[in-house]
Design an enzyme around this catalytic site. Structure first.
Site, PDB file in Angstrom:
ATOM      1  N   VAL A  66       3.385  -3.717  -4.189  1.00  0.00           N
ATOM      2  CA  VAL A  66       3.918  -3.475  -5.649  1.00  0.00           C
ATOM      3  C   VAL A  66       4.556  -2.296  -5.963  1.00  0.00           C
ATOM      4  CG1 VAL A  66       2.006  -4.740  -6.398  1.00  0.00           C
ATOM      5  CG2 VAL A  66       2.006  -2.407  -6.281  1.00  0.00           C
ATOM      6  N   CYS A  67       5.803  -2.578  -7.031  1.00  0.00           N
ATOM      7  CA  CYS A  67       6.544  -1.460  -7.513  1.00  0.00           C
ATOM      8  C   CYS A  67       5.667  -0.829  -8.381  1.00  0.00           C
ATOM      9  CB  CYS A  67       7.755  -1.949  -7.838  1.00  0.00           C
ATOM     10  SG  CYS A  67       9.081  -0.690  -8.619  1.00  0.00           S
TER      11      CYS A  67
END
Length: 169
Positions: free
Chosen positions: A100-101
């Site tokens: 995930v960012c």
């Protein structure tokens, strides 16, 4: 104890802070009380790996629950944990492997006093509000920006096919 470091007794009776310890048990209890995740607990008995289900609030992802893993560094809390979605998701901020960012857990932004609950809240916010600026998949970010109706339809369909049903309360 205002510090994120878990204090443990020193053999001579003094208390010392050991940054290489897992999150204290009260941090797991705090995260369980939060309510945005269910079935939260150590994976395979490993206190440095937590797993559970995230429960998005907003369409198109609230049609299901998403299994995640939160892996703590052996240098916790000096190094950030890493979140990963184990459930496939059609989202610009999550790559095909589930990474995930999440700027909150980047080494540039990490603050050792950050609680696990804050990391999970930030992860849920990412799911609830896809942001074309927090991107790991450029194609989906472009689609969200240029054709939002198509993006939401595809994301909802993907959620229905891949996400788990919401657990009972």
């Amino acid at each position: 104890m205002g510090s994120h470091l878990w204090e443990k007794p020193h053999p001579e009776g003094r208390v010392r802070s050991d940054p290489a310890l897992p999150p204290p048990p009260q941090e797991l209890e705090e995260a369980r009380r939060w309510g945005g995740a269910r079935e939260l607990g150590p994976l395979d008995g490993n206190v440095l790996r937590w797993g559970g289900l995230l429960l998005p609030n907003n369409p198109p992802y609230n049609a299901g629950a998403f299994r995640f893993e939160l892996a703590f560094s052996p240098h916790h809390p000096l190094s950030p944990p890493r979140a990963r979605l184990c459930t496939s998701i059609y989202h610009p901020g999550v790559d095909a492997e589930g990474h995930v960012c999440q700027p909150l857990t980047s080494t540039q932004h990490w603050v050792p006093s950050t609680r696990a609950t804050q990391v999970l809240q930030d992860l849920l916010l990412l799911l609830d509000s896809p942001d074309p600026q927090r991107v790991l998949r450029q194609d989906l970010a472009r689609e969200l920006r240029d054709r939002p109706e198509l993006f939401h339809r595809r994301a909802e369909e993907h959620t229905r096919r891949h996400a788990e049903p919401w657990p009972e309360p």
